[in-house]
Design a protein around this motif. Sequence first.
Motif: not given
Length: 80
Positions: A36-59
């Motif tokens: 919803r947010l990014l479609s205000d700025y871009f003409d999106l042509s694919s689904p949004v995909h989120l990937d979260v991984v642990r890196i050291n003491d953060g994400l």
Amino acid sequence: MKSGKSEITRIKNLIENDRVNAGYDFSRMVESDLRRLLSDYFDLSSPVHLDVVRINDGLGVTITLTANRIKSFMTVPHGD
């Protein structure tokens, strides 16, 4: 045959990585919000995909999508 130490490390990594996964519903909710947010700025042509991984003491958070173009706009809206 794996050593006991390497097996313990592997299990520790699995447990830590499992803590990162906030669940399917969380990912879908964030992806929906981002779309919803990014479609205000871009003409999106694919689904949004989120990937979260642990890196050291953060994400590490990676957002992947494709867009056909950046939408034109004259001014940046200012919040109150």
